[in-house]
Design a protein around this motif. Sequence first.
Motif, mmCIF file in Angstrom:
data_model
loop_
_atom_site.group_PDB
_atom_site.id
_atom_site.type_symbol
_atom_site.label_atom_id
_atom_site.label_comp_id
_atom_site.label_asym_id
_atom_site.label_seq_id
_atom_site.Cartn_x
_atom_site.Cartn_y
_atom_site.Cartn_z
ATOM 1 N N TRP A 234 0.596 -1.176 -0.192
ATOM 2 C CA TRP A 234 -0.224 -0.026 -0.323
ATOM 3 C C TRP A 234 1.048 0.869 -0.303
ATOM 4 N N TYR A 235 2.262 1.253 0.613
ATOM 5 C CA TYR A 235 2.697 2.086 0.696
ATOM 6 C C TYR A 235 3.561 2.989 -0.690
ATOM 7 N N VAL A 236 4.213 1.733 -0.623
ATOM 8 C CA VAL A 236 4.570 2.143 -2.071
ATOM 9 C C VAL A 236 3.450 2.169 -3.445
ATOM 10 N N GLN A 237 2.600 1.579 -3.680
ATOM 11 C CA GLN A 237 1.533 2.220 -4.045
ATOM 12 C C GLN A 237 1.074 4.052 -4.322
ATOM 13 N N SER A 238 1.294 4.381 -2.916
ATOM 14 C CA SER A 238 0.668 5.683 -3.030
ATOM 15 C C SER A 238 1.705 6.966 -2.534
ATOM 16 N N GLU A 239 2.201 6.387 -1.787
ATOM 17 C CA GLU A 239 3.155 7.343 -1.736
ATOM 18 C C GLU A 239 4.939 7.811 -1.513
ATOM 19 N N ALA A 240 4.984 6.341 -1.947
ATOM 20 C CA ALA A 240 6.789 6.054 -2.193
ATOM 21 C C ALA A 240 6.681 7.073 -3.399
ATOM 22 N N ILE A 241 8.396 7.593 -3.277
ATOM 23 C CA ILE A 241 8.859 8.760 -4.530
ATOM 24 C C ILE A 241 10.136 7.656 -5.524
ATOM 25 N N VAL A 242 10.024 6.622 -5.003
ATOM 26 C CA VAL A 242 10.994 5.343 -5.286
ATOM 27 C C VAL A 242 10.654 5.266 -7.120
ATOM 28 N N GLU A 243 11.869 5.890 -7.510
ATOM 29 C CA GLU A 243 11.658 5.751 -9.414
ATOM 30 C C GLU A 243 10.952 4.657 -10.168
ATOM 31 N N ASP A 244 11.074 2.879 -9.175
ATOM 32 C CA ASP A 244 10.794 2.162 -9.739
ATOM 33 C C ASP A 244 9.418 1.423 -8.746
ATOM 34 N N ALA A 245 8.641 2.377 -8.252
ATOM 35 C CA ALA A 245 7.530 2.007 -7.434
ATOM 36 C C ALA A 245 6.432 1.146 -7.478
ATOM 37 N N ARG A 246 6.050 1.993 -9.111
ATOM 38 C CA ARG A 246 4.785 0.053 -9.588
ATOM 39 C C ARG A 246 5.762 -1.328 -9.703
ATOM 40 N N GLN A 247 7.214 -1.326 -10.301
ATOM 41 C CA GLN A 247 7.674 -2.505 -10.458
ATOM 42 C C GLN A 247 7.882 -3.057 -9.177
ATOM 43 N N ILE A 248 8.275 -1.713 -7.947
ATOM 44 C CA ILE A 248 7.948 -2.877 -6.644
ATOM 45 C C ILE A 248 6.570 -3.586 -6.214
ATOM 46 N N ALA A 249 5.668 -2.236 -7.062
ATOM 47 C CA ALA A 249 4.452 -2.725 -5.953
ATOM 48 C C ALA A 249 3.815 -4.308 -6.785
ATOM 49 N N ASP A 250 4.299 -4.322 -8.093
ATOM 50 C CA ASP A 250 3.654 -5.200 -8.912
ATOM 51 C C ASP A 250 4.340 -6.646 -8.262
ATOM 52 N N LYS A 251 6.037 -6.763 -7.689
ATOM 53 C CA LYS A 251 6.339 -8.076 -7.322
ATOM 54 C C LYS A 251 6.032 -8.174 -5.517
ATOM 55 N N ALA A 252 5.625 -7.032 -5.259
ATOM 56 C CA ALA A 252 5.412 -7.107 -4.283
ATOM 57 C C ALA A 252 3.770 -7.478 -3.694
ATOM 58 N N ALA A 253 3.025 -7.471 -4.475
ATOM 59 C CA ALA A 253 1.596 -8.136 -4.739
ATOM 60 C C ALA A 253 1.583 -9.651 -5.295
ATOM 61 N N ALA A 254 3.207 -9.910 -6.353
ATOM 62 C CA ALA A 254 2.991 -10.998 -6.656
ATOM 63 C C ALA A 254 3.163 -12.368 -5.398
ATOM 64 N N VAL A 255 3.978 -12.116 -4.520
ATOM 65 C CA VAL A 255 5.174 -12.328 -3.562
ATOM 66 C C VAL A 255 3.033 -12.871 -2.705
ATOM 67 N N LEU A 256 2.443 -11.738 -2.392
ATOM 68 C CA LEU A 256 2.012 -11.709 -1.840
ATOM 69 C C LEU A 256 0.272 -12.997 -1.615
ATOM 70 N N VAL A 257 0.415 -12.526 -2.919
ATOM 71 C CA VAL A 257 -0.751 -13.632 -3.603
ATOM 72 C C VAL A 257 -0.257 -14.932 -3.099
#
Length: 293
Positions: free
Chosen positions: A247-270
Amino acid sequence: MTGFKLSRKTSRSLLWDRIATGCFYALGAVILLLVFWLLFTILSKGLPQISWDFLIKLPEEIDAGGGIGPMLFNSFYILFLSLLISVPIGVGAGIYMAEYAPNNRFTEILRICVESLSSVPSIVFGLLGLAIFAEYFGIGLTILGGAVSLAFLNLPMLARVTEEAVRAVPNELRHAAYGLGTTQFHMIRTVVIPTAMQAIITGICLVAGRAFGESAVIILTAGLSTSGEMWDFNLFSPGETLAVHLWYVQSEAIVEDARQIADKAAAVLVFVVLLINMVFRVPLWINNRKLRK
């Protein structure tokens, strides 16, 4: 004439039976397709990009290339602690409600209260944990607070699932055990619990998956940060989990690869939620196959 009417009625019933069967098969196929589509959409975006470094590295606040190591560890750690608290109490409460509790008005009110708690939004339990641990005890946002609050969240559902599973055991099995001279506790331990075990395990799977993917409770009780260590067993450390980090990476993070981190984190979670279900289910499948043989 009567036979002709009966024949028409039978034909009509068979037609409706085929139509209903086809509709149910179609609904099942739609649900399966929807589930597979969701899994494919999430996993196909994240799984090919996941590396071992991503799973064990510390997160980055500004630079790209951060990992999810502490959050992944906190997720498993908090899940283990919450199940350690909720499973004995929830299963024990369900057995009490089904086997020991008298059938009176107080028991019915208690059962209604448990059912009502099962439908309470998770953020309410988060506010309860915040009030208890952060304000009353003054220990702040910690792993301990998150684990206990998750246990509070899962207790009502686990108690109700266990109660229904125990009630579903045929009374003939109980009577047969009593006929052999067993006590009530021995009958529950050797007859009722093994028979109801599959349904109880299903309830544990549900609460485990819910606890692993929960974010509202963790945000309010364990916080939005970690201690910065990969393996931190301190119960009073902040305990950001993978779901909160997503949630934090998708909504508030300022790193340039935030979307890629969110996609990978969601895959790990599922993937982990699916893995949890497999870990609980496989022993039951093996045991059922042995019993059939």
